[in-house]
Design a protein around this motif. Structure first.
Motif, short mmCIF file in Angstrom:
data_model
loop_
_atom_site.label_atom_id
_atom_site.label_comp_id
_atom_site.label_asym_id
_atom_site.label_seq_id
_atom_site.Cartn_x
_atom_site.Cartn_y
_atom_site.Cartn_z
N VAL A 135 0.85 -1.20 -0.10
CA VAL A 135 -0.36 0.03 0.04
C VAL A 135 0.84 1.34 0.16
O VAL A 135 1.66 1.39 0.94
CB VAL A 135 -1.06 -0.04 1.28
CG1 VAL A 135 -1.80 1.27 1.38
CG2 VAL A 135 -1.86 -1.13 1.12
N PRO A 136 0.65 1.95 -1.06
CA PRO A 136 1.65 3.32 -1.06
C PRO A 136 1.03 4.16 0.04
O PRO A 136 -0.12 4.33 0.31
CB PRO A 136 1.16 3.89 -2.29
CG PRO A 136 0.83 2.78 -3.20
CD PRO A 136 0.00 1.73 -2.39
N GLY A 137 2.10 4.70 0.82
CA GLY A 137 1.99 5.55 2.05
C GLY A 137 1.72 4.81 3.26
O GLY A 137 1.25 5.39 4.27
N ALA A 138 1.73 3.33 3.33
CA ALA A 138 1.15 2.47 4.62
C ALA A 138 2.54 2.91 5.42
O ALA A 138 3.69 2.87 4.84
CB ALA A 138 1.24 1.42 4.22
N THR A 139 2.27 3.12 6.76
CA THR A 139 3.23 3.22 7.73
C THR A 139 3.45 2.20 8.97
O THR A 139 4.33 1.88 9.49
CB THR A 139 3.28 4.49 8.42
OG1 THR A 139 2.01 4.67 8.97
CG2 THR A 139 3.48 5.75 7.73
N GLY A 196 -3.08 14.63 10.70
CA GLY A 196 -1.59 14.34 10.40
C GLY A 196 -1.77 12.70 9.57
O GLY A 196 -0.79 12.71 8.77
N VAL A 197 -2.50 11.83 10.11
CA VAL A 197 -2.44 10.52 9.50
C VAL A 197 -3.80 9.99 9.35
O VAL A 197 -4.90 10.57 9.59
CB VAL A 197 -1.64 9.52 10.54
CG1 VAL A 197 -0.28 10.05 10.70
CG2 VAL A 197 -2.53 9.47 11.82
N ARG A 198 -3.84 8.52 8.80
CA ARG A 198 -5.17 8.15 8.52
C ARG A 198 -4.85 6.88 9.17
O ARG A 198 -4.06 6.17 9.15
CB ARG A 198 -5.59 7.92 7.17
CG ARG A 198 -5.99 9.21 6.46
CD ARG A 198 -6.34 8.67 5.03
NE ARG A 198 -6.15 9.98 4.10
CZ ARG A 198 -7.19 10.50 3.65
NH1 ARG A 198 -8.36 9.98 3.82
NH2 ARG A 198 -7.12 11.40 2.85
N ALA A 199 -5.93 6.02 9.59
CA ALA A 199 -5.99 4.58 9.95
C ALA A 199 -7.07 3.87 9.65
O ALA A 199 -8.11 4.51 9.64
CB ALA A 199 -5.89 4.52 11.77
N ILE A 200 -7.05 2.57 9.17
CA ILE A 200 -8.08 1.97 8.89
C ILE A 200 -8.11 0.59 9.90
O ILE A 200 -7.13 0.23 10.23
CB ILE A 200 -7.79 1.28 7.44
CG1 ILE A 200 -7.88 2.26 6.54
CG2 ILE A 200 -9.03 0.34 7.22
CD1 ILE A 200 -7.40 1.79 5.22
N MET A 243 -4.43 -0.70 10.13
CA MET A 243 -3.26 -0.08 9.53
C MET A 243 -3.18 1.35 9.34
O MET A 243 -4.09 1.94 9.24
CB MET A 243 -3.52 -0.56 7.88
CG MET A 243 -2.52 -0.08 6.82
SD MET A 243 -2.77 -0.60 5.38
CE MET A 243 -4.11 -0.29 4.76
N THR A 244 -1.99 1.90 9.56
CA THR A 244 -1.58 3.22 9.49
C THR A 244 -1.20 3.87 8.20
O THR A 244 -0.40 3.00 7.46
CB THR A 244 -0.83 3.67 10.84
OG1 THR A 244 0.46 3.17 10.42
CG2 THR A 244 -1.35 3.45 12.10
N LEU A 245 -1.49 4.93 7.69
CA LEU A 245 -1.17 5.60 6.49
C LEU A 245 -0.71 7.03 6.68
O LEU A 245 -1.37 7.71 7.66
CB LEU A 245 -2.42 5.57 5.39
CG LEU A 245 -3.00 4.30 5.26
CD1 LEU A 245 -4.61 4.42 4.81
CD2 LEU A 245 -2.47 3.54 4.53
N GLU A 246 -0.08 7.31 5.84
CA GLU A 246 0.33 8.83 5.57
C GLU A 246 -0.98 9.58 5.07
O GLU A 246 -1.93 8.95 4.69
CB GLU A 246 1.53 9.20 4.66
CG GLU A 246 2.78 8.43 4.96
CD GLU A 246 3.76 8.54 3.82
OE1 GLU A 246 3.33 8.90 2.70
OE2 GLU A 246 4.77 8.29 3.90
#
Length: 119
Positions: free
Chosen positions: A14-18, A76-80, A92-95
């Motif tokens: 996933v692009p942007g996944a942290t 600042g971030v997204r989370a699913i 899952m955390t994302l930018e």
């Protein structure tokens, strides 16, 4: 351990996944893979799992069907976050700039793979 492999593949795909973490019903980490500090992803996993539990309770009251996942967006971030069976959750955390629709496809696939390993 297959859990770690699945989480690593999810974050890499996933692009942007942290990060990604599989947590049990008590919010304890079962496995995680993150591009951040391990402690930080464990805290995120525990707290997002609590939010998921509250969403499940709300959904039961509204009789709208089972919660499949939720996308949480902050400044600042997204989370699913979503359930893996009845006893586990995947976070899952994302930018902030990551595209959640793309991430959801891989997230759902990871949930299915994790559920097969658990159950």
């Amino acid at each position: 351990m297959p859990f770690k492999r699945i989480l690593t593949e999810l974050v890499d795909a996933v692009p942007g996944a942290t990060g990604a973490i599989l947590a049990d019903w008590e919010g304890e980490a079962v496995a995680q893979h993150a591009l951040m500090d391990d402690y930080e992803i464990k805290i995120i996993g525990a707290h997002k799992g609590i939010l998921l539990a509250h969403l499940k309770e709300l959904q039961e009251r509204l009789a709208g069907g089972a919660v499949l996942e939720a996308v949480i967006t902050t400044a600042g971030v997204r989370a699913i976050v979503g359930p893996v069976g009845d006893d586990y959750s995947l976070v899952m955390t994302l930018e902030r700039g990551a595209i959640p629709g793309r991430a959801l496809i891989d997230f759902r696939s990871a949930v299915e793979r994790l559920a097969k390993e658990i159950y």
